[in-house]
Design a protein around this motif. Structure first.
Motif, PDB file in Angstrom:
ATOM      1  N   PRO A 126       2.712   4.782   8.989  1.00 21.66           N
ATOM      2  CA  PRO A 126       1.323   4.859   9.455  1.00 21.66           C
ATOM      3  C   PRO A 126       0.457   3.831   8.727  1.00 21.66           C
ATOM      4  O   PRO A 126       0.706   3.490   7.568  1.00 21.66           O
ATOM      5  CB  PRO A 126       0.912   6.284   9.108  1.00 21.66           C
ATOM      6  N   SER A 127      -0.579   3.345   9.383  1.00 20.57           N
ATOM      7  CA  SER A 127      -1.432   2.314   8.809  1.00 20.57           C
ATOM      8  C   SER A 127      -2.061   2.748   7.504  1.00 20.57           C
ATOM      9  O   SER A 127      -2.369   1.915   6.641  1.00 20.57           O
ATOM     10  CB  SER A 127      -2.522   1.922   9.804  1.00 20.57           C
ATOM     11  N   SER A 128      -2.228   4.063   7.319  1.00 21.90           N
ATOM     12  CA  SER A 128      -2.818   4.566   6.075  1.00 21.90           C
ATOM     13  C   SER A 128      -1.922   4.310   4.881  1.00 21.90           C
ATOM     14  O   SER A 128      -2.352   4.345   3.732  1.00 21.90           O
ATOM     15  CB  SER A 128      -3.083   6.070   6.186  1.00 21.90           C
ATOM     16  N   GLN A 129      -0.627   4.016   5.169  1.00 22.47           N
ATOM     17  CA  GLN A 129       0.327   3.723   4.092  1.00 22.47           C
ATOM     18  C   GLN A 129       0.384   2.228   3.784  1.00 22.47           C
ATOM     19  O   GLN A 129       1.143   1.796   2.938  1.00 22.47           O
ATOM     20  CB  GLN A 129       1.720   4.213   4.502  1.00 22.47           C
ATOM     21  N   GLN A 130      -0.367   1.408   4.519  1.00 20.41           N
ATOM     22  CA  GLN A 130      -0.281  -0.039   4.366  1.00 20.41           C
ATOM     23  C   GLN A 130      -1.646  -0.648   4.195  1.00 20.41           C
ATOM     24  O   GLN A 130      -2.178  -1.332   5.064  1.00 20.41           O
ATOM     25  CB  GLN A 130       0.405  -0.663   5.606  1.00 20.41           C
ATOM     26  N   THR A 131      -2.252  -0.393   3.075  1.00 21.61           N
ATOM     27  CA  THR A 131      -3.557  -0.950   2.789  1.00 21.61           C
ATOM     28  C   THR A 131      -3.408  -2.392   2.333  1.00 21.61           C
ATOM     29  O   THR A 131      -2.803  -2.666   1.297  1.00 21.61           O
ATOM     30  CB  THR A 131      -4.263  -0.135   1.684  1.00 21.61           C
ATOM     31  N   LEU A 151      13.919  -4.551   0.031  1.00 18.37           N
ATOM     32  CA  LEU A 151      12.905  -3.798   0.771  1.00 18.37           C
ATOM     33  C   LEU A 151      13.148  -4.017   2.265  1.00 18.37           C
ATOM     34  O   LEU A 151      13.300  -5.163   2.711  1.00 18.37           O
ATOM     35  CB  LEU A 151      11.493  -4.277   0.429  1.00 18.37           C
ATOM     36  N   TRP A 152      13.174  -2.916   3.027  1.00 13.08           N
ATOM     37  CA  TRP A 152      13.378  -2.983   4.466  1.00 13.08           C
ATOM     38  C   TRP A 152      12.005  -3.097   5.135  1.00 13.08           C
ATOM     39  O   TRP A 152      11.291  -2.104   5.317  1.00 13.08           O
ATOM     40  CB  TRP A 152      14.123  -1.733   4.947  1.00 13.08           C
ATOM     41  N   LEU A 153      11.646  -4.309   5.512  1.00 12.51           N
ATOM     42  CA  LEU A 153      10.292  -4.562   5.998  1.00 12.51           C
ATOM     43  C   LEU A 153      10.014  -3.908   7.350  1.00 12.51           C
ATOM     44  O   LEU A 153       8.874  -3.544   7.641  1.00 12.51           O
ATOM     45  CB  LEU A 153      10.039  -6.066   6.083  1.00 12.51           C
ATOM     46  N   ASP A 154      11.038  -3.759   8.197  1.00 12.46           N
ATOM     47  CA  ASP A 154      10.810  -3.110   9.488  1.00 12.46           C
ATOM     48  C   ASP A 154      10.439  -1.641   9.306  1.00 12.46           C
ATOM     49  O   ASP A 154       9.597  -1.098  10.036  1.00 12.46           O
ATOM     50  CB  ASP A 154      12.027  -3.257  10.395  1.00 12.46           C
ATOM     51  N   ARG A 155      11.028  -0.987   8.313  1.00 11.24           N
ATOM     52  CA  ARG A 155      10.705   0.415   8.049  1.00 11.24           C
ATOM     53  C   ARG A 155       9.328   0.559   7.407  1.00 11.24           C
ATOM     54  O   ARG A 155       8.601   1.511   7.687  1.00 11.24           O
ATOM     55  CB  ARG A 155      11.787   1.039   7.172  1.00 11.24           C
ATOM     56  N   ILE A 156       8.984  -0.392   6.553  1.00 13.24           N
ATOM     57  CA  ILE A 156       7.638  -0.378   5.968  1.00 13.24           C
ATOM     58  C   ILE A 156       6.595  -0.573   7.064  1.00 13.24           C
ATOM     59  O   ILE A 156       5.565   0.099   7.086  1.00 13.24           O
ATOM     60  CB  ILE A 156       7.516  -1.466   4.883  1.00 13.24           C
ATOM     61  N   ALA A 157       6.886  -1.488   8.004  1.00 16.89           N
ATOM     62  CA  ALA A 157       5.950  -1.746   9.100  1.00 16.89           C
ATOM     63  C   ALA A 157       5.776  -0.537  10.008  1.00 16.89           C
ATOM     64  O   ALA A 157       4.732  -0.376  10.651  1.00 16.89           O
ATOM     65  CB  ALA A 157       6.423  -2.941   9.922  1.00 16.89           C
ATOM     66  N   ALA A 158       6.804   0.334  10.063  1.00 17.88           N
ATOM     67  CA  ALA A 158       6.748   1.510  10.935  1.00 17.88           C
ATOM     68  C   ALA A 158       5.950   2.655  10.333  1.00 17.88           C
ATOM     69  O   ALA A 158       5.675   3.646  11.021  1.00 17.88           O
ATOM     70  CB  ALA A 158       8.167   1.980  11.255  1.00 17.88           C
ATOM     71  N   GLY A 183       0.791  -1.216   0.000  1.00 17.96           N
ATOM     72  CA  GLY A 183       0.000   0.000   0.000  1.00 17.96           C
ATOM     73  C   GLY A 183       0.824   1.267   0.000  1.00 17.96           C
ATOM     74  O   GLY A 183       0.294   2.362   0.220  1.00 17.96           O
ATOM     75  N   VAL A 184       2.118   1.162  -0.246  1.00 17.30           N
ATOM     76  CA  VAL A 184       2.998   2.336  -0.256  1.00 17.30           C
ATOM     77  C   VAL A 184       3.129   2.821  -1.699  1.00 17.30           C
ATOM     78  O   VAL A 184       3.818   2.211  -2.514  1.00 17.30           O
ATOM     79  CB  VAL A 184       4.389   1.994   0.323  1.00 17.30           C
ATOM     80  N   THR A 185       2.453   3.903  -2.012  1.00 16.12           N
ATOM     81  CA  THR A 185       2.406   4.374  -3.402  1.00 16.12           C
ATOM     82  C   THR A 185       2.897   5.807  -3.580  1.00 16.12           C
ATOM     83  O   THR A 185       3.171   6.219  -4.702  1.00 16.12           O
ATOM     84  CB  THR A 185       0.969   4.274  -3.944  1.00 16.12           C
ATOM     85  N   LYS A 186       2.991   6.567  -2.501  1.00 13.72           N
ATOM     86  CA  LYS A 186       3.500   7.937  -2.593  1.00 13.72           C
ATOM     87  C   LYS A 186       4.992   7.900  -2.292  1.00 13.72           C
ATOM     88  O   LYS A 186       5.408   7.807  -1.137  1.00 13.72           O
ATOM     89  CB  LYS A 186       2.761   8.855  -1.629  1.00 13.72           C
ATOM     90  N   LEU A 187       5.789   7.969  -3.348  1.00 12.52           N
ATOM     91  CA  LEU A 187       7.206   7.648  -3.242  1.00 12.52           C
ATOM     92  C   LEU A 187       8.119   8.833  -3.544  1.00 12.52           C
ATOM     93  O   LEU A 187       7.805   9.686  -4.361  1.00 12.52           O
ATOM     94  CB  LEU A 187       7.547   6.500  -4.198  1.00 12.52           C
ATOM     95  N   ASP A 188       9.243   8.821  -2.887  1.00  7.58           N
ATOM     96  CA  ASP A 188      10.335   9.772  -3.152  1.00  7.58           C
ATOM     97  C   ASP A 188      11.511   8.935  -3.648  1.00  7.58           C
ATOM     98  O   ASP A 188      12.147   8.230  -2.865  1.00  7.58           O
ATOM     99  CB  ASP A 188      10.681  10.525  -1.869  1.00  7.58           C
ATOM    100  N   ILE A 189      11.782   8.994  -4.964  1.00  8.58           N
ATOM    101  CA  ILE A 189      12.812   8.151  -5.577  1.00  8.58           C
ATOM    102  C   ILE A 189      14.056   8.982  -5.869  1.00  8.58           C
ATOM    103  O   ILE A 189      13.984  10.040  -6.500  1.00  8.58           O
ATOM    104  CB  ILE A 189      12.298   7.510  -6.872  1.00  8.58           C
ATOM    105  N   ARG A 190      15.206   8.490  -5.416  1.00 10.70           N
ATOM    106  CA  ARG A 190      16.494   9.155  -5.627  1.00 10.70           C
ATOM    107  C   ARG A 190      17.387   8.223  -6.425  1.00 10.70           C
ATOM    108  O   ARG A 190      17.484   7.028  -6.106  1.00 10.70           O
ATOM    109  CB  ARG A 190      17.130   9.485  -4.278  1.00 10.70           C
ATOM    110  N   ILE A 191      18.050   8.745  -7.457  1.00 10.08           N
ATOM    111  CA  ILE A 191      18.920   7.914  -8.281  1.00 10.08           C
ATOM    112  C   ILE A 191      20.313   8.535  -8.382  1.00 10.08           C
ATOM    113  O   ILE A 191      20.497   9.741  -8.204  1.00 10.08           O
ATOM    114  CB  ILE A 191      18.347   7.705  -9.702  1.00 10.08           C
TER     115      ILE A 191
END
Length: 389
Positions: free
Chosen positions: A379-384, A370-377, A136-144
């Motif tokens: 807000p719930s609105s980011q993890q649908t 993918l760092w799952l601990d950071r994804i889990a941290a 559910g993480v779709t609003k992204l800041d991508i750096r290259i």
């Protein structure tokens, strides 16, 4: 002891399904790995954070600090090095932390053997975005970033080999790289520690005959009973000492080249504007960067073809990854709507790694985690649950 945070099982299964649908075969490399491989091939920062142990036979082992090296080792053990292969994985990596547990859950993918480099880069970045979408993480800041460009700038400046090697080793370590450039320019006397080290062993090596100096270092290590340090042989350690002696003495200092490097590393902005900025820099500096810029441009075009919004990405000339085996295009993804305490995704190209692990030639390769601990941290609105990319 508090357990490590991780997203829900259904979300993890959905992300792994995204990787599987893209042709990545799931594998599980052993948690215990030979320590010398990692001591040789990962960055200094992570080297200090290894969990080390010993086998019953006395072999030095470590808990798996990343997946890329174990995946590539398993790739080499199971077939020709240069074959096309795509892998995925899910499990913990282990790195000592000042705060929190050192067990970090990750999901990731690796692609080896593809010679269409720019398309492979775009595919893997796109795949990482889709994998994040499963959480559910779709609003992204991508750096290259692109180490290939930095290496081309170094080569074009005709710097002594010792400086090219040192600066390349520090790429991605912003403060250390800036300090080294100041030293190369001869303007870092106040903070430079070279005057101190020159009072010691390095001062005895400055200007010495290389063969004689090499013999001295190897003899000292032999007397001390040291056969290897950090996976390096006495001969390799001697080479490092000679390099440090040259760097400490200021050999090859070049203020003009240092200023050119500062200008290059200051380039940052929307990725869609980066080609113009790089071409303008090359003209001003009088450097031939046509080939790496053309590759960079082709990569951006491939990303756009896959629906990635290049204008919303940030290119930073000084952006590199702290793992030593990365060698070209790199990327990281953060949440654009929440602070997660670090990158959610980190990845890039490592074309030299498979050869360093024993292959006869370089093998083009790129991957991400993918760092799952950071994804889990987040807000719930980011993890649908069940959200798609």
């Amino acid at each position: 002891m508090t357990s490590v945070k991780s997203p829900g099982a259904k979300q993890i299964e959905a992300a792994l399904a995204v990787l599987s649908a893209a042709g990545h075969t799931g594998i599980t490399p052993p948690i215990l790995q030979p320590a010398d491989v990692f001591l040789d091939l990962i960055g200094e920062d992570i080297r200090r954070r290894l969990f080390l142990t010993n086998g019953s036979d006395g072999a030095d082992l470590c808990l798996r600090p990343d997946f890329t090296i174990p995946v590539c080792r398993q790739h080499l053990e199971t077939g020709p090095a240069g074959r096309l292969a795509a892998y995925s994985y899910h499990g913990p990596v282990f790195r000592q932390r000042v705060e929190g547990l050192g067990e970090i859950p990750q999901i990731g993918a690796e692609s080896l053997g593809r010679t269409d480099l720019e398309a492979a880069d775009a595919d893997m970045l796109d795949l990482s975005v889709k994998a994040l979408g499963a959480f559910g993480v779709t609003k992204l800041d991508i750096r290259i970033g692109d180490e290939t460009l930095f290496v081309a700038v170094l080569a074009g400046l005709n710097l002594p080999t010792v400086w090219q090697r040192r600066l390349r080793d520090l790429f991605g370590e912003t403060d250390k790289l800036a300090s080294a450039i100041r030293r190369m320019a001869g303007t870092d006397a106040a903070s430079d520690d070279s005057r101190d080290v020159r009072l010691g062993f390095l001062s005895a090596l400055e200007g010495a005959d290389p063969k004689a100096a090499h013999a001295v270092v190897e003899d000292l290590l032999s007397i001390a009973g040291i056969s290897a340090v950090g996976g390096r042989t006495p001969s390799e350690i001697a080479d490092r000492f000679l390099e440090q002696a040259a760097l400490a003495s200021g050999t090859g200092a070049d203020p003009k080249a240092a200023e050119t490097l500062r200008k290059y590393l200051a380039i940052e902005g929307p990725a869609s504007e980066a080609v113009d900025a790089l071409e303008a820099f090359a003209r001003e500096a009088g450097l031939d960067l046509a080939q790496p810029i053309a590759s960079f441009k082709a990569r951006l075009a491939a990303m756009a073809e896959r629906g990635l919004k290049v204008a919303d990405m940030t290119f930073a000339a000084d952006f590199g990854r702290r793992l030593d085996y990365y060698s070209g295009f790199v990327f990281e993804i953060h949440s654009a709507s929440a602070q997660s305490g670090g990158q959610l995704v980190g990845g890039g190209r490592y074309d030299r790694l498979v050869k360093l692990l024993g292959a006869d030639t370089d093998v083009p390769a790129i991957g991400f985690s993918l760092w799952l601990d950071r994804i889990a941290a987040l807000p719930s609105s980011q993890q649908t649950s069940g959200a798609s990319a």
